[in-house]
Write a protein that holds these residues in place. Structure first.
Motif, PDB file in Angstrom:
ATOM      1  N   LYS A 203     -11.548  -4.153  10.551  1.00 39.92           N
ATOM      2  CA  LYS A 203     -11.897  -3.002  10.397  1.00 39.92           C
ATOM      3  C   LYS A 203     -11.672  -2.994   9.014  1.00 39.92           C
ATOM      4  O   LYS A 203     -11.061  -3.254   8.096  1.00 39.92           O
ATOM      5  N   GLY A 204     -12.864  -2.485   8.044  1.00 40.09           N
ATOM      6  CA  GLY A 204     -13.635  -2.162   7.501  1.00 40.09           C
ATOM      7  C   GLY A 204     -13.390  -1.021   5.916  1.00 40.09           C
ATOM      8  O   GLY A 204     -14.126  -1.441   4.713  1.00 40.09           O
ATOM      9  N   SER A 205     -11.920  -0.872   6.660  1.00 40.97           N
ATOM     10  CA  SER A 205     -11.167   0.189   5.887  1.00 40.97           C
ATOM     11  C   SER A 205      -9.651   0.769   6.201  1.00 40.97           C
ATOM     12  O   SER A 205      -9.684   0.352   7.435  1.00 40.97           O
ATOM     13  N   ALA A 206      -8.720   0.604   5.371  1.00 37.43           N
ATOM     14  CA  ALA A 206      -7.658   0.980   5.606  1.00 37.43           C
ATOM     15  C   ALA A 206      -7.430   2.452   6.687  1.00 37.43           C
ATOM     16  O   ALA A 206      -6.814   2.311   7.017  1.00 37.43           O
ATOM     17  N   ARG A 207      -8.608   3.176   6.392  1.00 40.08           N
ATOM     18  CA  ARG A 207      -7.862   4.995   7.171  1.00 40.08           C
ATOM     19  C   ARG A 207      -9.303   4.516   8.512  1.00 40.08           C
ATOM     20  O   ARG A 207      -8.823   5.210   9.341  1.00 40.08           O
ATOM     21  N   ALA A 208      -9.262   3.068   8.866  1.00 43.90           N
ATOM     22  CA  ALA A 208     -10.145   3.107  10.135  1.00 43.90           C
ATOM     23  C   ALA A 208      -9.756   3.231  11.384  1.00 43.90           C
ATOM     24  O   ALA A 208      -7.979   2.762  11.542  1.00 43.90           O
ATOM     25  N   SER A 209      -9.711   3.596  11.963  1.00 47.86           N
ATOM     26  CA  SER A 209      -9.149   4.428  13.461  1.00 47.86           C
ATOM     27  C   SER A 209      -9.894   3.391  14.520  1.00 47.86           C
ATOM     28  O   SER A 209     -10.756   3.010  15.277  1.00 47.86           O
TER      29      SER A 209
ATOM     30  N   LYS B 148      -7.126  -4.441   9.028  1.00 44.40           N
ATOM     31  CA  LYS B 148      -7.938  -3.663   8.189  1.00 44.40           C
ATOM     32  C   LYS B 148      -7.941  -4.256   6.652  1.00 44.40           C
ATOM     33  O   LYS B 148      -6.974  -4.198   6.094  1.00 44.40           O
ATOM     34  N   ALA B 149      -9.611  -4.001   5.647  1.00 45.12           N
ATOM     35  CA  ALA B 149      -9.414  -4.501   5.077  1.00 45.12           C
ATOM     36  C   ALA B 149      -9.407  -3.060   4.180  1.00 45.12           C
ATOM     37  O   ALA B 149      -9.467  -1.820   4.483  1.00 45.12           O
ATOM     38  N   ASP B 150      -9.374  -3.029   2.512  1.00 47.38           N
ATOM     39  CA  ASP B 150      -8.503  -2.122   1.591  1.00 47.38           C
ATOM     40  C   ASP B 150      -9.666  -3.047   0.175  1.00 47.38           C
ATOM     41  O   ASP B 150      -9.892  -4.057  -0.359  1.00 47.38           O
ATOM     42  N   ALA B 151     -10.301  -1.827  -0.008  1.00 50.98           N
ATOM     43  CA  ALA B 151     -10.828  -1.686  -1.187  1.00 50.98           C
ATOM     44  C   ALA B 151     -10.646  -1.221  -2.611  1.00 50.98           C
ATOM     45  O   ALA B 151     -10.082   0.292  -2.632  1.00 50.98           O
ATOM     46  N   THR B 152     -11.253  -1.601  -3.395  1.00 53.02           N
ATOM     47  CA  THR B 152     -11.567  -0.749  -5.000  1.00 53.02           C
ATOM     48  C   THR B 152     -12.050   0.065  -4.251  1.00 53.02           C
ATOM     49  O   THR B 152     -12.831  -0.129  -3.649  1.00 53.02           O
ATOM     50  N   PRO B 153     -12.058   1.505  -5.398  1.00 51.48           N
ATOM     51  CA  PRO B 153     -13.620   2.651  -5.422  1.00 51.48           C
ATOM     52  C   PRO B 153     -14.770   1.911  -5.881  1.00 51.48           C
ATOM     53  O   PRO B 153     -15.345   2.473  -4.971  1.00 51.48           O
ATOM     54  N   ASP B 154     -14.988   0.717  -6.442  1.00 53.75           N
ATOM     55  CA  ASP B 154     -16.049   0.548  -6.292  1.00 53.75           C
ATOM     56  C   ASP B 154     -16.942  -0.202  -4.933  1.00 53.75           C
ATOM     57  O   ASP B 154     -17.783  -1.387  -5.282  1.00 53.75           O
TER      58      ASP B 154
END
Length: 141
Positions: free
Chosen positions: A55-61, A122-128
């Protein structure tokens, strides 16, 4: 944006999470994207399989689908796993792809032997949007 997030999750799993959690694991899937397949499949030096949902976001379900039995199942469950194996076998016959047929068969046998790690990355990204880390979860199948 959705495709970029998917690619980011795939990249983080392949280049960060799996090498750190499973040193020496070799990617053995064909790298294709799409429905009815696992995101990534690896073989470890000791012969275990690692199957990844990225998943590309820590919030992805987690995703859902209709299983080969006709009911709704969620990623990370045994029935979801078995449904994807069913789809792999079906696709291998349609495309006359003995490599995918063998992979599905090997995964099915390894699952019976308890030699499969089914993981969510689950990937975690910085705001940018740059890489900041990941979280790896083990599914109990």
């Amino acid at each position: 944006m959705l495709k970029q997030s998917e690619l980011f999750g795939e990249h983080v799993a392949e280049h960060h999470a799996i090498p750190q959690a499973y040193p020496g694991a070799e990617r053995i899937d064909n790298g294709e994207f799409g429905n009815n397949r696992f995101d990534q499949i690896y073989r470890t030096p000791d012969g275990r399989y690692v199957v990844v949902e990225a998943k590309g976001s820590a919030r992805a379900s987690l995703g859902e689908r209709t299983s080969y039995r006709g009911n709704r199942v969620q990623q990370g469950t045994r029935e979801y796993f078995e449904t994807i194996l069913h789809q792999m076998s079906k696709r291998s016959k349609t495309k006359n792809d003995p490599v995918e047929a063998e992979l599905a068969s090997n995964l099915r046998a390894a699952l019976k032997e308890g030699k499969v790690d089914y993981v969510l990355v689950k990937a975690d990204a910085t705001p940018d949007g740059r890489y900041a880390g990941y979280k790896k979860y083990q599914f109990d199948i």
